[in-house]
Design a protein around this motif. Structure first.
Motif, PDB file in Angstrom:
ATOM      1  N   PHE A  58       0.855 -19.778  -7.791  1.00 23.86           N
ATOM      2  CA  PHE A  58      -0.260 -20.583  -8.275  1.00 23.86           C
ATOM      3  C   PHE A  58       0.200 -21.303  -9.534  1.00 23.86           C
ATOM      4  O   PHE A  58       0.926 -20.736 -10.357  1.00 23.86           O
ATOM      5  CB  PHE A  58      -1.471 -19.702  -8.606  1.00 23.86           C
ATOM      6  CG  PHE A  58      -1.950 -18.892  -7.437  1.00 23.86           C
ATOM      7  CD1 PHE A  58      -2.795 -19.455  -6.498  1.00 23.86           C
ATOM      8  CD2 PHE A  58      -1.535 -17.582  -7.280  1.00 23.86           C
ATOM      9  CE1 PHE A  58      -3.231 -18.709  -5.418  1.00 23.86           C
ATOM     10  CE2 PHE A  58      -1.962 -16.826  -6.199  1.00 23.86           C
ATOM     11  CZ  PHE A  58      -2.804 -17.390  -5.262  1.00 23.86           C
ATOM     12  N   GLY A  59      -0.219 -22.539  -9.705  1.00 25.45           N
ATOM     13  CA  GLY A  59       0.157 -23.300 -10.882  1.00 25.45           C
ATOM     14  C   GLY A  59      -0.952 -24.250 -11.298  1.00 25.45           C
ATOM     15  O   GLY A  59      -1.751 -24.704 -10.480  1.00 25.45           O
ATOM     16  N   ALA A  60      -0.980 -24.528 -12.590  1.00 22.46           N
ATOM     17  CA  ALA A  60      -1.939 -25.488 -13.138  1.00 22.46           C
ATOM     18  C   ALA A  60      -1.288 -26.149 -14.344  1.00 22.46           C
ATOM     19  O   ALA A  60      -0.532 -25.512 -15.080  1.00 22.46           O
ATOM     20  CB  ALA A  60      -3.235 -24.802 -13.550  1.00 22.46           C
ATOM     21  N   SER A  61      -1.566 -27.430 -14.545  1.00 21.18           N
ATOM     22  CA  SER A  61      -1.040 -28.125 -15.714  1.00 21.18           C
ATOM     23  C   SER A  61      -1.989 -29.245 -16.116  1.00 21.18           C
ATOM     24  O   SER A  61      -2.764 -29.754 -15.298  1.00 21.18           O
ATOM     25  CB  SER A  61       0.359 -28.689 -15.448  1.00 21.18           C
ATOM     26  OG  SER A  61       0.316 -29.704 -14.479  1.00 21.18           O
ATOM     27  N   LYS A  62      -1.898 -29.607 -17.376  1.00 21.59           N
ATOM     28  CA  LYS A  62      -2.645 -30.734 -17.915  1.00 21.59           C
ATOM     29  C   LYS A  62      -1.724 -31.416 -18.915  1.00 21.59           C
ATOM     30  O   LYS A  62      -1.108 -30.750 -19.751  1.00 21.59           O
ATOM     31  CB  LYS A  62      -3.931 -30.270 -18.597  1.00 21.59           C
ATOM     32  CG  LYS A  62      -4.780 -31.407 -19.093  1.00 21.59           C
ATOM     33  CD  LYS A  62      -6.121 -30.937 -19.590  1.00 21.59           C
ATOM     34  CE  LYS A  62      -6.947 -32.141 -19.995  1.00 21.59           C
ATOM     35  NZ  LYS A  62      -8.331 -31.786 -20.263  1.00 21.59           N
TER      36      LYS A  62
ATOM     37  N   ALA B  24      -1.212 -26.070  -0.880  1.00 21.19           N
ATOM     38  CA  ALA B  24      -2.262 -27.023  -1.241  1.00 21.19           C
ATOM     39  C   ALA B  24      -2.003 -27.466  -2.677  1.00 21.19           C
ATOM     40  O   ALA B  24      -1.727 -26.634  -3.547  1.00 21.19           O
ATOM     41  CB  ALA B  24      -3.640 -26.379  -1.128  1.00 21.19           C
ATOM     42  N   ALA B  25      -2.059 -28.759  -2.925  1.00 24.00           N
ATOM     43  CA  ALA B  25      -1.828 -29.295  -4.269  1.00 24.00           C
ATOM     44  C   ALA B  25      -2.818 -30.424  -4.529  1.00 24.00           C
ATOM     45  O   ALA B  25      -3.136 -31.200  -3.625  1.00 24.00           O
ATOM     46  CB  ALA B  25      -0.406 -29.810  -4.400  1.00 24.00           C
ATOM     47  N   MET B  26      -3.297 -30.500  -5.761  1.00 26.39           N
ATOM     48  CA  MET B  26      -4.241 -31.554  -6.138  1.00 26.39           C
ATOM     49  C   MET B  26      -3.846 -32.120  -7.498  1.00 26.39           C
ATOM     50  O   MET B  26      -3.448 -31.370  -8.386  1.00 26.39           O
ATOM     51  CB  MET B  26      -5.655 -31.004  -6.195  1.00 26.39           C
ATOM     52  CG  MET B  26      -6.179 -30.608  -4.856  1.00 26.39           C
ATOM     53  SD  MET B  26      -7.810 -29.925  -4.990  1.00 26.39           S
ATOM     54  CE  MET B  26      -7.686 -28.646  -3.763  1.00 26.39           C
ATOM     55  N   THR B  27      -3.967 -33.424  -7.624  1.00 25.70           N
ATOM     56  CA  THR B  27      -3.681 -34.119  -8.879  1.00 25.70           C
ATOM     57  C   THR B  27      -4.829 -35.074  -9.168  1.00 25.70           C
ATOM     58  O   THR B  27      -5.286 -35.799  -8.284  1.00 25.70           O
ATOM     59  CB  THR B  27      -2.365 -34.920  -8.788  1.00 25.70           C
ATOM     60  OG1 THR B  27      -1.304 -34.026  -8.476  1.00 25.70           O
ATOM     61  CG2 THR B  27      -2.062 -35.636 -10.097  1.00 25.70           C
TER      62      THR B  27
ATOM     63  N   SER C  67      -4.876 -35.224  -2.915  1.00 30.13           N
ATOM     64  CA  SER C  67      -4.839 -33.852  -2.431  1.00 30.13           C
ATOM     65  C   SER C  67      -3.851 -33.802  -1.281  1.00 30.13           C
ATOM     66  O   SER C  67      -3.849 -34.687  -0.421  1.00 30.13           O
ATOM     67  CB  SER C  67      -6.222 -33.385  -1.997  1.00 30.13           C
ATOM     68  OG  SER C  67      -6.780 -34.282  -1.072  1.00 30.13           O
ATOM     69  N   GLN C  68      -3.000 -32.783  -1.323  1.00 33.39           N
ATOM     70  CA  GLN C  68      -1.958 -32.650  -0.312  1.00 33.39           C
ATOM     71  C   GLN C  68      -1.999 -31.243   0.264  1.00 33.39           C
ATOM     72  O   GLN C  68      -2.102 -30.258  -0.478  1.00 33.39           O
ATOM     73  CB  GLN C  68      -0.581 -32.926  -0.911  1.00 33.39           C
ATOM     74  CG  GLN C  68       0.528 -32.859   0.106  1.00 33.39           C
ATOM     75  CD  GLN C  68       1.863 -33.319  -0.452  1.00 33.39           C
ATOM     76  OE1 GLN C  68       2.002 -33.539  -1.638  1.00 33.39           O
ATOM     77  NE2 GLN C  68       2.842 -33.462   0.410  1.00 33.39           N
TER      78      GLN C  68
END
Length: 182
Positions: A17-21, A72-75, A89-90
């Motif tokens: 799991f990953g998250a960034s800003k 699943a990835a979202m930007t 969204s991918q």
């Protein structure tokens, strides 16, 4: 900017799991210091506030040589200098079969949806219209003893843009890649 990645391994399963800003720009790493701009149309890079999320699961299933991966990835990009937001969204699924200790066969399906909102979206370099990419591929990879690998693949790519007069497209691709791992 900040980011966090967390991984977990449980026997035959791997979770990530990953998250960034981050505050970045639309230059996408190409220097963008020239007078032409990063999109080839004379537009200079624009500042964006980018948020990203990623979740991935990989498991060895069916047999010891078989693995399945779902991602699943979202930007979300919020432009700071104009009223425009972009999001993508991918989702992808991959099945791999280890044909030998040095070779593998892989099947992949993925879809990428891009969306635009805000009053300035129609002046963007992509026209501000939503669209979807779908990819289906099969590939074979062989790794030599010296960390060199060769990969060959077949890939079908479709782009759909239902909300405009522009039509989408379909491409069939075949390719080979030579990789060296340091």
């Amino acid at each position: 900017s900040f980011g966090i990645n967390v991984g977990f391994v449980d026997g035959r399963h791997q979770w990530m799991f990953g998250a960034s800003k981050m505050l970045t720009d639309t230059a996408t790493g190409n220097g963008a210091g020239d007078s032409i701009g990063n999109d080839g149309l004379g537009r200079l890079p624009e500042q964006i506030n980018r948020e990203q999320l990623l979740a991935s699961w990989r498991a060895i299933l069916i047999c010891d040589r078989c693995s399945v991966q779902l991602t699943a990835a979202m930007t979300q990009d919020d432009y700071l200098e104009k009223d425009m937001q972009t999001g993508n969204s991918q989702y992808s699924g991959t099945f791999s079969y280890q044909t030998s200790p040095v070779s593998s066969l892989e099947f992949n399906y993925s879809t990428l949806k891009l969306s635009y909102s805000g009053s300035d979206r129609l002046s963007s370099s992509v026209g501000g219209n939503d669209y979807t990419f779908t990819y289906v591929s099969v590939g074979y990879q062989y790794t030599f003893a010296n960390q060199v690998s060769i990969e060959t693949f077949l890939r079908r790519e479709e782009r759909e843009q239902p909300s405009t007069l522009r039509s989408g497209y379909t491409e069939n691709k075949i390719g080979t890649a030579l990789n060296y791992r340091f």
